[in-house]
Design a protein around this motif. Sequence first.
Motif, PDB file in Angstrom:
ATOM      1  N   ILE A 150       0.785  -1.388   0.093  1.00 36.59           N
ATOM      2  CA  ILE A 150       0.050  -0.084   0.083  1.00 36.59           C
ATOM      3  C   ILE A 150       0.817   1.230   0.090  1.00 36.59           C
ATOM      4  CG2 ILE A 150      -1.629   1.095   1.320  1.00 36.59           C
ATOM      5  CD1 ILE A 150      -3.024  -1.345   2.170  1.00 36.59           C
ATOM      6  N   SER A 151       1.985   1.267   0.506  1.00 29.63           N
ATOM      7  CA  SER A 151       2.948   2.482   0.636  1.00 29.63           C
ATOM      8  C   SER A 151       3.522   2.633  -0.724  1.00 29.63           C
ATOM      9  CB  SER A 151       4.075   2.106   1.797  1.00 29.63           C
ATOM     10  OG  SER A 151       4.759   1.128   1.417  1.00 29.63           O
ATOM     11  N   ARG A 152       3.487   1.648  -1.514  1.00 30.27           N
ATOM     12  CA  ARG A 152       4.118   1.982  -2.735  1.00 30.27           C
ATOM     13  C   ARG A 152       3.001   2.720  -3.826  1.00 30.27           C
ATOM     14  NH1 ARG A 152       5.736  -4.486  -3.324  1.00 30.27           N
ATOM     15  NH2 ARG A 152       7.911  -4.162  -2.545  1.00 30.27           N
ATOM     16  N   GLN A 153       1.629   2.553  -3.629  1.00 31.55           N
ATOM     17  CA  GLN A 153       0.641   3.337  -4.470  1.00 31.55           C
ATOM     18  C   GLN A 153      -0.548   3.746  -3.434  1.00 31.55           C
ATOM     19  OE1 GLN A 153       0.796   0.019  -7.770  1.00 31.55           O
ATOM     20  NE2 GLN A 153      -0.132   1.849  -8.604  1.00 31.55           N
ATOM     21  N   PRO A 154      -0.100   4.749  -2.579  1.00 28.58           N
ATOM     22  CA  PRO A 154      -0.970   5.120  -1.457  1.00 28.58           C
ATOM     23  C   PRO A 154      -2.445   5.567  -2.042  1.00 28.58           C
ATOM     24  CG  PRO A 154       0.648   6.617  -1.887  1.00 28.58           C
ATOM     25  CD  PRO A 154       1.288   5.484  -2.483  1.00 28.58           C
ATOM     26  N   ALA A 155      -2.386   5.944  -3.079  1.00 25.68           N
ATOM     27  CA  ALA A 155      -3.803   6.712  -3.372  1.00 25.68           C
ATOM     28  C   ALA A 155      -4.537   5.497  -4.325  1.00 25.68           C
ATOM     29  CB  ALA A 155      -3.485   7.892  -4.339  1.00 25.68           C
ATOM     30  N   ALA A 156      -4.218   4.320  -4.556  1.00 25.07           N
ATOM     31  CA  ALA A 156      -4.730   3.522  -5.360  1.00 25.07           C
ATOM     32  C   ALA A 156      -6.013   2.774  -4.511  1.00 25.07           C
ATOM     33  CB  ALA A 156      -3.843   2.293  -5.910  1.00 25.07           C
ATOM     34  N   TRP A 157      -6.960   3.819  -4.423  1.00 24.52           N
ATOM     35  CA  TRP A 157      -8.118   3.348  -3.247  1.00 24.52           C
ATOM     36  C   TRP A 157      -8.961   2.181  -3.753  1.00 24.52           C
ATOM     37  CZ3 TRP A 157      -6.046   6.079   0.261  1.00 24.52           C
ATOM     38  CH2 TRP A 157      -5.662   7.420   0.083  1.00 24.52           C
ATOM     39  N   ASP A 159      -7.973  -0.259  -5.771  1.00 33.31           N
ATOM     40  CA  ASP A 159      -7.408  -1.449  -5.527  1.00 33.31           C
ATOM     41  C   ASP A 159      -7.314  -1.795  -3.935  1.00 33.31           C
ATOM     42  OD1 ASP A 159      -7.049  -1.171  -8.365  1.00 33.31           O
ATOM     43  OD2 ASP A 159      -5.141  -0.480  -8.241  1.00 33.31           O
ATOM     44  N   HIS A 160      -6.978  -1.036  -3.347  1.00 33.53           N
ATOM     45  CA  HIS A 160      -6.872  -1.102  -1.792  1.00 33.53           C
ATOM     46  C   HIS A 160      -8.056  -1.860  -1.362  1.00 33.53           C
ATOM     47  CE1 HIS A 160      -3.711   2.381  -1.288  1.00 33.53           C
ATOM     48  NE2 HIS A 160      -3.257   1.279  -2.244  1.00 33.53           N
ATOM     49  N   PRO A 183      -6.568   0.376   9.790  1.00 33.58           N
ATOM     50  CA  PRO A 183      -5.477   1.609   9.612  1.00 33.58           C
ATOM     51  C   PRO A 183      -5.127   1.516   7.930  1.00 33.58           C
ATOM     52  CG  PRO A 183      -4.667   0.387  11.466  1.00 33.58           C
ATOM     53  CD  PRO A 183      -5.758  -0.365  10.839  1.00 33.58           C
ATOM     54  N   LEU A 184      -5.302   0.771   7.049  1.00 33.99           N
ATOM     55  CA  LEU A 184      -4.975   0.354   5.650  1.00 33.99           C
ATOM     56  C   LEU A 184      -6.224   0.852   4.860  1.00 33.99           C
ATOM     57  CD1 LEU A 184      -3.001  -2.941   6.038  1.00 33.99           C
ATOM     58  CD2 LEU A 184      -2.209  -0.678   6.306  1.00 33.99           C
ATOM     59  N   ARG A 185      -7.337   0.952   5.442  1.00 31.59           N
ATOM     60  CA  ARG A 185      -8.607   1.369   4.562  1.00 31.59           C
ATOM     61  C   ARG A 185      -8.274   2.541   3.915  1.00 31.59           C
ATOM     62  NH1 ARG A 185     -12.677  -2.307   5.689  1.00 31.59           N
ATOM     63  NH2 ARG A 185     -12.160  -3.477   7.398  1.00 31.59           N
ATOM     64  N   PRO A 186      -9.035   2.819   2.698  1.00 33.18           N
ATOM     65  CA  PRO A 186      -9.007   4.061   2.010  1.00 33.18           C
ATOM     66  C   PRO A 186      -9.717   5.369   3.082  1.00 33.18           C
ATOM     67  CG  PRO A 186      -9.751   2.505   0.474  1.00 33.18           C
ATOM     68  CD  PRO A 186      -9.621   2.179   1.992  1.00 33.18           C
ATOM     69  N   PRO A 187      -9.308   6.171   2.704  1.00 31.96           N
ATOM     70  CA  PRO A 187     -10.102   7.540   3.664  1.00 31.96           C
ATOM     71  C   PRO A 187     -11.600   7.493   3.649  1.00 31.96           C
ATOM     72  CG  PRO A 187      -8.486   8.462   2.062  1.00 31.96           C
ATOM     73  CD  PRO A 187      -8.706   7.117   1.558  1.00 31.96           C
ATOM     74  N   CYS A 188     -12.257   7.960   4.616  1.00 26.22           N
ATOM     75  CA  CYS A 188     -13.751   7.917   4.795  1.00 26.22           C
ATOM     76  C   CYS A 188     -14.362   8.807   3.971  1.00 26.22           C
ATOM     77  CB  CYS A 188     -13.870   8.195   6.239  1.00 26.22           C
ATOM     78  SG  CYS A 188     -13.455   7.061   7.777  1.00 26.22           S
ATOM     79  N   ALA A 189     -15.878   8.317   3.685  1.00 29.26           N
ATOM     80  CA  ALA A 189     -16.718   9.296   3.128  1.00 29.26           C
ATOM     81  C   ALA A 189     -17.588   9.950   3.897  1.00 29.26           C
ATOM     82  CB  ALA A 189     -17.744   8.374   2.094  1.00 29.26           C
ATOM     83  N   LEU A 190     -17.780  11.468   3.296  1.00 28.61           N
ATOM     84  CA  LEU A 190     -18.430  12.408   4.475  1.00 28.61           C
ATOM     85  C   LEU A 190     -19.790  12.879   3.676  1.00 28.61           C
ATOM     86  CD1 LEU A 190     -18.612  14.295   6.529  1.00 28.61           C
ATOM     87  CD2 LEU A 190     -17.227  15.885   5.191  1.00 28.61           C
ATOM     88  N   GLU A 191     -20.808  12.685   4.553  1.00 25.84           N
ATOM     89  CA  GLU A 191     -22.117  13.521   4.047  1.00 25.84           C
ATOM     90  C   GLU A 191     -22.109  14.773   4.926  1.00 25.84           C
ATOM     91  OE1 GLU A 191     -25.921  15.236   4.545  1.00 25.84           O
ATOM     92  OE2 GLU A 191     -25.244  13.503   5.996  1.00 25.84           O
ATOM     93  N   TYR A 192     -22.322  16.031   4.342  1.00 31.92           N
ATOM     94  CA  TYR A 192     -22.252  17.221   5.221  1.00 31.92           C
ATOM     95  C   TYR A 192     -23.236  18.284   4.845  1.00 31.92           C
ATOM     96  CZ  TYR A 192     -20.185  19.480   1.210  1.00 31.92           C
ATOM     97  OH  TYR A 192     -20.382  20.083   0.040  1.00 31.92           O
ATOM     98  N   CYS A 314     -14.598  -0.089   0.940  1.00 32.14           N
ATOM     99  CA  CYS A 314     -14.549  -1.051   2.166  1.00 32.14           C
ATOM    100  C   CYS A 314     -13.996   0.082   3.160  1.00 32.14           C
ATOM    101  CB  CYS A 314     -13.460  -2.256   1.916  1.00 32.14           C
ATOM    102  SG  CYS A 314     -14.098  -3.449   0.888  1.00 32.14           S
ATOM    103  N   THR A 315     -14.634   1.068   3.238  1.00 32.48           N
ATOM    104  CA  THR A 315     -14.087   2.017   4.146  1.00 32.48           C
ATOM    105  C   THR A 315     -15.294   2.789   4.933  1.00 32.48           C
ATOM    106  OG1 THR A 315     -12.792   4.290   4.634  1.00 32.48           O
ATOM    107  CG2 THR A 315     -14.318   4.064   2.830  1.00 32.48           C
ATOM    108  N   GLY A 316     -15.079   3.923   5.793  1.00 37.73           N
ATOM    109  CA  GLY A 316     -16.307   4.228   6.640  1.00 37.73           C
ATOM    110  C   GLY A 316     -16.986   5.263   6.300  1.00 37.73           C
ATOM    111  N   ILE A 317     -17.976   5.664   7.045  1.00 42.82           N
ATOM    112  CA  ILE A 317     -18.820   6.905   6.566  1.00 42.82           C
ATOM    113  C   ILE A 317     -18.899   7.868   7.838  1.00 42.82           C
ATOM    114  CG2 ILE A 317     -20.986   5.729   6.983  1.00 42.82           C
ATOM    115  CD1 ILE A 317     -21.968   7.481   4.534  1.00 42.82           C
ATOM    116  N   ARG A 318     -18.689   9.081   7.533  1.00 40.24           N
ATOM    117  CA  ARG A 318     -19.028  10.197   8.611  1.00 40.24           C
ATOM    118  C   ARG A 318     -20.116  10.899   8.080  1.00 40.24           C
ATOM    119  NH1 ARG A 318     -16.357   6.705  10.127  1.00 40.24           N
ATOM    120  NH2 ARG A 318     -14.272   6.880  11.235  1.00 40.24           N
ATOM    121  N   ARG A 319     -20.768  11.687   8.973  1.00 44.05           N
ATOM    122  CA  ARG A 319     -21.828  12.852   8.809  1.00 44.05           C
ATOM    123  C   ARG A 319     -21.332  14.045   9.650  1.00 44.05           C
ATOM    124  NH1 ARG A 319     -27.900  10.845   8.959  1.00 44.05           N
ATOM    125  NH2 ARG A 319     -27.857  12.822   7.585  1.00 44.05           N
ATOM    126  N   LEU A 320     -21.307  15.119   9.046  1.00 44.79           N
ATOM    127  CA  LEU A 320     -21.033  16.403   9.835  1.00 44.79           C
ATOM    128  C   LEU A 320     -22.123  17.612   9.470  1.00 44.79           C
ATOM    129  CD1 LEU A 320     -19.041  18.075  11.516  1.00 44.79           C
ATOM    130  CD2 LEU A 320     -17.766  18.692   9.482  1.00 44.79           C
TER     131      LEU A 320
END
Length: 461
Positions: A150-157, A159-160, A183-192, A314-320
């Motif tokens: 994952i460190s080799r291609q950190p933005a290949a969400w 694929d990750h 900790p290896l999951r892609p960044p979270c999705a946000l609804e705001y 395969c990541t989390g969701i947040r609401r703000l």
Amino acid sequence: MTSSPPSYPSIIRLARSGSLERAWALMAEQGLLGSASDPRAMTLQARLVKDRAKRADGADRARLFAESAAIYAKAAAVDGSSYPLINAATLSLLAGKQDASRRLAEEVLAMLDANPDEAETPYWLGATRAEALLLLGQEAEARAALRQSISRQPAAWEDHAATIGQFEMLCQELGYSGEWLNPLRPPCALEYAGLMYAEQEGTQLPEQISEWCKQENIGFAFGALAAGADILIAEAVLENGGELHAVLPCEISVFRKESVSAVHPSWRPRFDRALERAASVTILDHAAGPNSDAIIRGEAVSLGMAQQLAGQLCTGIRRLRIVGLNDDVTKYDGQEVAFIQASRSKPQSVQARQPELCAVIQDEDGVTCFASLDEAWAALQTRSQRSRMRAAIDFLPAAPNDIPGAVTTRLEAMFKCAEAGQIHATCAAAYALGSRDRDVHIESAGEMRWAGGVDPLFYLR
């Protein structure tokens, strides 16, 4: 209904979005199913069978995993690459064939050692090694190999996400804890959403928003771009390197005038910059302006889109929500919404009434209006249990007795496109339903040309 001849990338995109039936249909149209000589077609077919297995239970699940493993193994025999072979190894395990799985995993490691320059990305080569190690019970070595990959291609969400989803199934099957994957999951999705008249002069509000986004690892944001809090959140996400997906409740020109410039002219260039930098812009129809019903509808669609992407990655969701210092937030009880409080630069009028959103269904019995989307979906579920009905559904910012003629015209066109057992939905209905019920599966059905233009079309399951 129109569509261009599908390419391999378009089939892959459909598969990644969960549109299995559409992807399968496109493969059938191109004569790609059942190939014995085209390894790419074989791996695509195997992937779709694997995804069907994930949705199945019991004996059907094991049978489909075994079927997928066999197709992957045939593809590996044709082109001699590690990608189909590691999938054959994993799916053999999930089909209950542990000895075959270990044998294939050992072959994968030997193949990678013999050909370290295989024509694959550094990420996939590393992830393949990690997967083979995990299948052989070498969990610590597998963890290290996946982190390095994952460190080799950190933005290949995407694929990750594919790897993490596979590793989750393996950990469950092998009796390992999958906590180390988090900790290896892609960044979270946000609804705001938030205050239009949020005071920012002399406050730390922009910094608070930015810091919250960093702490929550926000990478993808879905919401409107009204002056004030919406734009502040969008700017924070973009400045932190995330993707913005704007969802506007009405036409851009009307929204810009009534929800941006009307607050203060200084917000207009910031709105235009954010809109220009957005990864996607969804404009909902059938609202004359950004009234409260249209805004509520837009928030439901944004939440559905965020949940859909979070599931795909395969990541989390947040609401703000950015709220006033004394605002009542009890309506969000139990919805896992985070709040940042802000002072109001100007009183913001709020209509104390129930929203008048509704849903409209077209089926064999004609057009039926419902006072809410939930009532409409419940009715569809009941009807679908009786027969292989076909139907179309839309979600509107209007009272049931005030349905625009364009809505019924589009519904009729959608209904004609549906086959037995299919429920077609507009963008608004599909994602709003997805926001209410995570068991609703949304699949792309391509585009539909009708009297009002060309619109995206979705299947619901």
